[in-house]
Design a protein around this motif. Structure first.
Motif, short mmCIF file in Angstrom:
data_model
loop_
_atom_site.label_atom_id
_atom_site.label_comp_id
_atom_site.label_asym_id
_atom_site.label_seq_id
_atom_site.Cartn_x
_atom_site.Cartn_y
_atom_site.Cartn_z
N ALA B 93 0.83 -1.21 0.00
CA ALA B 93 0.00 0.00 0.00
C ALA B 93 0.86 1.26 0.00
O ALA B 93 0.59 2.21 -0.73
CB ALA B 93 -0.94 -0.01 1.20
N MET B 94 1.94 1.24 0.81
CA MET B 94 2.81 2.41 0.88
C MET B 94 3.47 2.68 -0.48
O MET B 94 3.60 3.82 -0.91
CB MET B 94 3.92 2.20 1.92
N ASN B 95 3.88 1.59 -1.14
CA ASN B 95 4.48 1.74 -2.46
C ASN B 95 3.48 2.33 -3.46
O ASN B 95 3.81 3.23 -4.23
CB ASN B 95 4.97 0.36 -2.95
N PHE B 101 1.35 9.57 -5.66
CA PHE B 101 1.79 10.95 -5.46
C PHE B 101 3.01 11.31 -6.30
O PHE B 101 3.55 12.40 -6.18
CB PHE B 101 2.09 11.19 -3.97
N GLY B 102 3.46 10.37 -7.11
CA GLY B 102 4.57 10.67 -8.01
C GLY B 102 5.92 10.78 -7.32
O GLY B 102 6.81 11.44 -7.81
N LEU B 103 6.05 10.13 -6.16
CA LEU B 103 7.33 10.15 -5.45
C LEU B 103 8.15 8.92 -5.84
O LEU B 103 8.28 7.98 -5.06
CB LEU B 103 7.11 10.18 -3.94
N GLY B 104 8.68 8.94 -7.05
CA GLY B 104 9.40 7.79 -7.56
C GLY B 104 10.55 7.37 -6.65
O GLY B 104 10.79 6.19 -6.43
N ASN B 105 11.26 8.37 -6.09
CA ASN B 105 12.40 8.06 -5.24
C ASN B 105 12.00 7.35 -3.96
O ASN B 105 12.79 6.62 -3.38
CB ASN B 105 13.15 9.35 -4.87
N ALA B 106 10.77 7.59 -3.49
CA ALA B 106 10.29 6.90 -2.30
C ALA B 106 9.67 5.56 -2.68
O ALA B 106 9.74 4.60 -1.93
CB ALA B 106 9.28 7.76 -1.56
N ASN B 139 3.43 -1.79 -10.78
CA ASN B 139 4.50 -0.79 -10.78
C ASN B 139 4.96 -0.39 -12.18
O ASN B 139 5.53 0.69 -12.36
CB ASN B 139 5.70 -1.27 -9.96
N THR B 140 4.72 -1.27 -13.17
CA THR B 140 5.10 -0.89 -14.54
C THR B 140 4.03 -0.02 -15.17
O THR B 140 4.25 0.58 -16.23
CB THR B 140 5.32 -2.11 -15.46
N GLN B 144 0.35 7.50 -11.19
CA GLN B 144 0.55 8.89 -10.77
C GLN B 144 -0.68 9.76 -10.98
O GLN B 144 -1.25 9.81 -12.07
CB GLN B 144 1.73 9.46 -11.55
N LEU B 145 -1.08 10.45 -9.92
CA LEU B 145 -2.27 11.29 -9.94
C LEU B 145 -2.06 12.51 -10.84
O LEU B 145 -2.88 12.81 -11.71
CB LEU B 145 -2.57 11.74 -8.51
#
Lengths: 174, 194
Positions: B93-95, B101-106, B139-140, B144-145
């Protein structure tokens, strides 16, 4: 149509408003958190800049030399049946392979054909609605050292192709 | 990958330019491109900072927990095998939230964590489990919102309406995710029968 434009327009401010208000009610250190994230934004751009320079030169040279047009014309009969503008093809091919390369190609397309033209919009929607599929699969399978991937690449690529086709269809309607 | 692609691009372009007589154009494009990269990055810098900052605010609030709860029924449907593994479900869920939210680095480190946890309960260690397949496929696809990168590019190119593509992006993403998930489900079912 105007509704779609309206939703597109208010989406970003609305989300920002909700997040800040919510965080304020929770009495979080809103501004400190903002700065923390913004700093990371700087490092992302800092890290991506050398890649951009390298790829912009490569993609720009491909276009200026005229070879890109030759390749596009070569494959265009296949894709014209799907109503896909041939100018999009370099992006469609590179998108699953490399995030930075596809970003350079998409920017180049928007720059050359007009960012608000139909081709520019299709390039934008494709960039926004797909991911760097091959890279993602590579990262997540290699981190657990798995070799047998059971056709997951096919599933992901079919998803990408559908996403691209829908991008073209939507932009043709609007 | 780019170690191969990049030199090919350059060599093909330069060699072809000599034969087609476009050397002058290639010559000027070299310097133009570097200028474009700087201009794009500068515009980019503003949008990326703003958006990453806003998303960090969301990330540090309990809004995230709420969205994780909202995602729970979807995760149950997509990952029936790990229904009892609370920790894995939370990691997945966190991923997903980071991706939304578009936080690719996270998103990537969180995703790697989820993959490692799923590997622990995986019976065949050299093969992807059903849950892992579903997780990678999601993930592929793009969750992103707000497609901030594209909006930043469009802004830097002086678009009349940089955010006009938001709704079309949602349409295309949803279609591609649904199809990718369906294909994955078919693959999973087929393997069961064999």
């Amino acid at each position: 149509m105007s509704i779609i434009n309206y939703i597109s327009m208010i989406a970003m401010p609305a989300i920002i408003l909700i997040i800040i208000t919510y965080s304020l009610i929770e009495k979080n250190k809103v501004y400190d958190n903002f700065l923390e994230g913004a700093k990371e934004g700087v490092s992302i751009v800092y890290n991506i800049f050398p890649t951009l320079v390298g790829l912009f030169v490569a993609v720009g040279a491909l276009r200026a030399s005229g070879i890109l047009d030759v390749i596009i014309n070569f494959i265009s009969p296949v894709i014209e049946g799907f109503n896909i503008p041939k100018e999009i093809m370099p992006l469609a091919i590179l998108r699953p392979i490399s995030g930075s390369a596809s970003m350079a190609v998409a920017t180049d397309i928007m720059n050359s054909y007009g960012v608000d033209s139909k081709i520019g919009q299709i390039a934008s929607v494709i960039m926004g609605s797909t991911e760097t599929t091959l890279y993602t699969i590579a990262v997540y399978t290699s981190c657990v050292k798995i070799k047998k991937t059971r056709g997951i690449l096919m599933a992901a690529l079919i998803g990408d192709i559908v996403g691209m086709l829908v991008s073209v269809i939507i932009c043709n309607i609007l | 990958m780019l170690n191969i692609l990049w030199p090919i691009f350059i060599i093909v372009a330069f060699v072809y330019a000599f034969f087609s007589g476009n050397v002058d154009k290639v010559n000027s494009v070299i310097f133009e491109s570097t200028k474009n990269a700087v201009e794009l990055s500068l515009t980019f810098l503003g949008t990326m900072c703003l958006w990453n900052g806003i998303m960090q605010i969301a990330y540090k609030s309990k809004l995230i927990d709420k969205i994780v709860k909202l995602l729970n029924p979807i995760i149950k449907k997509l990952f029936p095998e790990i229904n009892k593994e609370k920790k894995i479900k939370k990691e997945i869920a966190m991923n997903m939230v980071a991706n939304i939210f578009g936080l690719g680095n996270a998103a990537t480190p969180l995703g790697i964590k989820a993959m490692k946890s799923m590997q622990e309960v995986n019976e065949k260690k050299d093969t992807l489990s059903n849950s892992m397949m579903m997780f990678i496929v999601i993930n592929t696809a793009s969750l992103q919102l707000i497609p901030t990168t594209v909006i930043a590019i469009r802004t830097s190119l002086n678009s009349n309406n940089p955010t006009a593509i938001v709704t079309p992006v949602w349409g295309a993403s949803i279609c591609s995710i649904i199809i990718a998930v369906m294909v994955t489900k078919i693959i999973i079912k087929r393997k069961k029968r064999n």
